[in-house]
Design a protein around this motif. Sequence first.
Motif, PDB file in Angstrom:
ATOM      1  N   VAL A   1       0.857  -1.189   0.000  1.00 14.31           N
ATOM      2  CA  VAL A   1       0.000   0.000   0.000  1.00 14.31           C
ATOM      3  C   VAL A   1       0.889   1.233   0.000  1.00 14.31           C
ATOM      4  N   HIS A   2       0.670   2.151  -0.950  1.00 16.57           N
ATOM      5  CA  HIS A   2       1.544   3.315  -1.105  1.00 16.57           C
ATOM      6  C   HIS A   2       0.794   4.634  -0.947  1.00 16.57           C
ATOM      7  N   LEU A   3      -0.314   4.598  -0.230  1.00 25.47           N
ATOM      8  CA  LEU A   3      -1.118   5.803  -0.026  1.00 25.47           C
ATOM      9  C   LEU A   3      -0.345   6.859   0.766  1.00 25.47           C
ATOM     10  N   PRO A   4      -0.611   8.137   0.509  1.00 30.52           N
ATOM     11  CA  PRO A   4      -0.066   9.184   1.385  1.00 30.52           C
ATOM     12  C   PRO A   4      -0.532   8.916   2.817  1.00 30.52           C
ATOM     13  N   SER A   5       0.397   8.915   3.751  1.00 29.17           N
ATOM     14  CA  SER A   5       0.070   8.533   5.122  1.00 29.17           C
ATOM     15  C   SER A   5       0.787   9.432   6.111  1.00 29.17           C
ATOM     16  N   VAL A   6       0.115   9.699   7.225  1.00 30.30           N
ATOM     17  CA  VAL A   6       0.721  10.490   8.290  1.00 30.30           C
ATOM     18  C   VAL A   6       0.657   9.701   9.589  1.00 30.30           C
ATOM     19  N   HIS A   7       1.522  10.089  10.524  1.00 33.82           N
ATOM     20  CA  HIS A   7       1.596   9.412  11.827  1.00 33.82           C
ATOM     21  C   HIS A   7       1.143  10.381  12.908  1.00 33.82           C
ATOM     22  N   ASP A   8       0.179   9.951  13.718  1.00 31.59           N
ATOM     23  CA  ASP A   8      -0.388  10.793  14.773  1.00 31.59           C
ATOM     24  C   ASP A   8      -0.224  10.092  16.125  1.00 31.59           C
ATOM     25  N   PRO A   9       1.024  10.039  16.654  1.00 35.56           N
ATOM     26  CA  PRO A   9       1.264   9.284  17.891  1.00 35.56           C
ATOM     27  C   PRO A   9       0.566   9.867  19.113  1.00 35.56           C
ATOM     28  N   ASP A  10       0.279  11.161  19.093  1.00 36.28           N
ATOM     29  CA  ASP A  10      -0.359  11.803  20.241  1.00 36.28           C
ATOM     30  C   ASP A  10      -1.887  11.814  20.136  1.00 36.28           C
ATOM     31  N   ASP A  11      -2.413  11.224  19.070  1.00 34.48           N
ATOM     32  CA  ASP A  11      -3.868  11.127  18.895  1.00 34.48           C
ATOM     33  C   ASP A  11      -4.544  12.498  18.796  1.00 34.48           C
ATOM     34  N   ARG A  12      -3.826  13.496  18.321  1.00 32.68           N
ATOM     35  CA  ARG A  12      -4.384  14.842  18.260  1.00 32.68           C
ATOM     36  C   ARG A  12      -5.528  14.936  17.248  1.00 32.68           C
ATOM     37  N   LEU A  13      -5.397  14.221  16.136  1.00 34.62           N
ATOM     38  CA  LEU A  13      -6.431  14.299  15.100  1.00 34.62           C
ATOM     39  C   LEU A  13      -7.715  13.628  15.563  1.00 34.62           C
ATOM     40  N   ARG A  14      -7.577  12.462  16.174  1.00 29.52           N
ATOM     41  CA  ARG A  14      -8.780  11.764  16.646  1.00 29.52           C
ATOM     42  C   ARG A  14      -9.463  12.551  17.767  1.00 29.52           C
ATOM     43  N   LYS A  15      -8.676  13.180  18.632  1.00 24.00           N
ATOM     44  CA  LYS A  15      -9.265  13.986  19.702  1.00 24.00           C
ATOM     45  C   LYS A  15     -10.028  15.172  19.122  1.00 24.00           C
ATOM     46  N   ALA A  16      -9.503  15.726  18.020  1.00 16.05           N
ATOM     47  CA  ALA A  16     -10.175  16.874  17.394  1.00 16.05           C
ATOM     48  C   ALA A  16     -11.492  16.463  16.744  1.00 16.05           C
ATOM     49  N   LEU A  17     -11.569  15.221  16.274  1.00 18.04           N
ATOM     50  CA  LEU A  17     -12.770  14.762  15.568  1.00 18.04           C
ATOM     51  C   LEU A  17     -13.707  13.957  16.460  1.00 18.04           C
ATOM     52  N   SER A  18     -13.199  13.422  17.573  1.00 25.08           N
ATOM     53  CA  SER A  18     -14.003  12.594  18.488  1.00 25.08           C
ATOM     54  C   SER A  18     -14.725  11.461  17.757  1.00 25.08           C
ATOM     55  N   PRO A  19     -13.984  10.598  17.055  1.00 22.76           N
ATOM     56  CA  PRO A  19     -14.627   9.495  16.335  1.00 22.76           C
ATOM     57  C   PRO A  19     -15.021   8.374  17.292  1.00 22.76           C
ATOM     58  N   PRO A  20     -15.762   7.378  16.808  1.00 21.93           N
ATOM     59  CA  PRO A  20     -16.087   6.219  17.650  1.00 21.93           C
ATOM     60  C   PRO A  20     -14.797   5.521  18.099  1.00 21.93           C
ATOM     61  N   PRO A  21     -14.813   4.871  19.276  1.00 21.16           N
ATOM     62  CA  PRO A  21     -13.616   4.205  19.809  1.00 21.16           C
ATOM     63  C   PRO A  21     -13.335   2.879  19.120  1.00 21.16           C
ATOM     64  N   ARG A  22     -12.983   2.934  17.857  1.00 22.84           N
ATOM     65  CA  ARG A  22     -12.706   1.718  17.096  1.00 22.84           C
ATOM     66  C   ARG A  22     -11.762   2.061  15.954  1.00 22.84           C
ATOM     67  N   THR A  23     -11.203   1.053  15.338  1.00 17.66           N
ATOM     68  CA  THR A  23     -10.455   1.195  14.099  1.00 17.66           C
ATOM     69  C   THR A  23     -10.842   0.027  13.201  1.00 17.66           C
ATOM     70  N   PRO A  24     -10.894   0.253  11.907  1.00 21.43           N
ATOM     71  CA  PRO A  24     -10.642   1.523  11.233  1.00 21.43           C
ATOM     72  C   PRO A  24     -11.812   2.490  11.377  1.00 21.43           C
ATOM     73  N   VAL A  25     -11.509   3.757  11.156  1.00 20.30           N
ATOM     74  CA  VAL A  25     -12.531   4.805  11.081  1.00 20.30           C
ATOM     75  C   VAL A  25     -12.239   5.618   9.833  1.00 20.30           C
ATOM     76  N   THR A  26     -13.276   5.865   9.034  1.00 24.95           N
ATOM     77  CA  THR A  26     -13.095   6.575   7.777  1.00 24.95           C
ATOM     78  C   THR A  26     -14.028   7.776   7.705  1.00 24.95           C
ATOM     79  N   TYR A  27     -13.485   8.886   7.209  1.00 24.94           N
ATOM     80  CA  TYR A  27     -14.263  10.098   6.972  1.00 24.94           C
ATOM     81  C   TYR A  27     -14.185  10.469   5.501  1.00 24.94           C
ATOM     82  N   VAL A  28     -15.251  11.066   5.009  1.00 21.59           N
ATOM     83  CA  VAL A  28     -15.245  11.663   3.676  1.00 21.59           C
ATOM     84  C   VAL A  28     -15.257  13.175   3.855  1.00 21.59           C
ATOM     85  N   VAL A  29     -14.313  13.848   3.219  1.00 20.38           N
ATOM     86  CA  VAL A  29     -14.231  15.299   3.291  1.00 20.38           C
ATOM     87  C   VAL A  29     -14.939  15.882   2.079  1.00 20.38           C
ATOM     88  N   GLY A  30     -15.914  16.764   2.318  1.00 15.66           N
ATOM     89  CA  GLY A  30     -16.638  17.398   1.226  1.00 15.66           C
ATOM     90  C   GLY A  30     -15.855  18.536   0.616  1.00 15.66           C
TER      91      GLY A  30
END
Length: 205
Positions: free
Chosen positions: A151-180
């Motif tokens: 898999v060669h998708l553009p990927s980022v690493h969020d070790p501090d969970d800052r992105l998930r905290k900002a979005l408050s997603p369900p407590p599971r993985t995977p979680v996917t969002y669509v950006v409009g």
Amino acid sequence: MSTRARWAAVVLVLAVAGVVALWPRPSEPVDTGPVSTRQAPDVGLARERAALRPCAPPPRDQDQQAAGDVGPAALRGLEVTCLGDGARVDVASALPGRAVVNFWATWCVPCQEELRVLDAYAREPGSVPVLTVLVGSKEGDGLELLAKLGVHLPSVHDPDDRLRKALSPPPRTPVTYVVGADGALSLVSDPLVLTTVEQVREVVG
């Protein structure tokens, strides 16, 4: 057996025992406590093997430039590490328009299938950009798994969970969002795991 013979036998046994005790033995490993049999992967080599696509967004078209910064408002100003080159990247700037954002972890088995599906979708003509976010895992382990999956998708690493905290997603993985196109984020809940390219097309709309 006479007393003399018994003492002679005792002396012989003691002599043999002494020789055995003094006989040189091969060196034995020193027990230094439990040692992990798995070494941490070299991040630089893992990055080369993974050969991920850049995290930088494609050039904006005229409509996007006129609209200004249309990245997700909840993610603006949040910087994470781009797995492809180790550079810091502002997540909102990497999502200038319609896109798919996928949160995954190395220990998540369903994530592996979904990553393959998202990668196949991203290679199709007309697909929207896909950005994956590695959470709850080490950078080197994530790169190693992406290389293994091909898999060669553009990927980022969020070790501090800052992105998930900002979005408050369900407590599971995977979680996917669509950006409009306007930067609004929509959580994909049906299906919970994308298993076909057709499903990705449907949720992207």
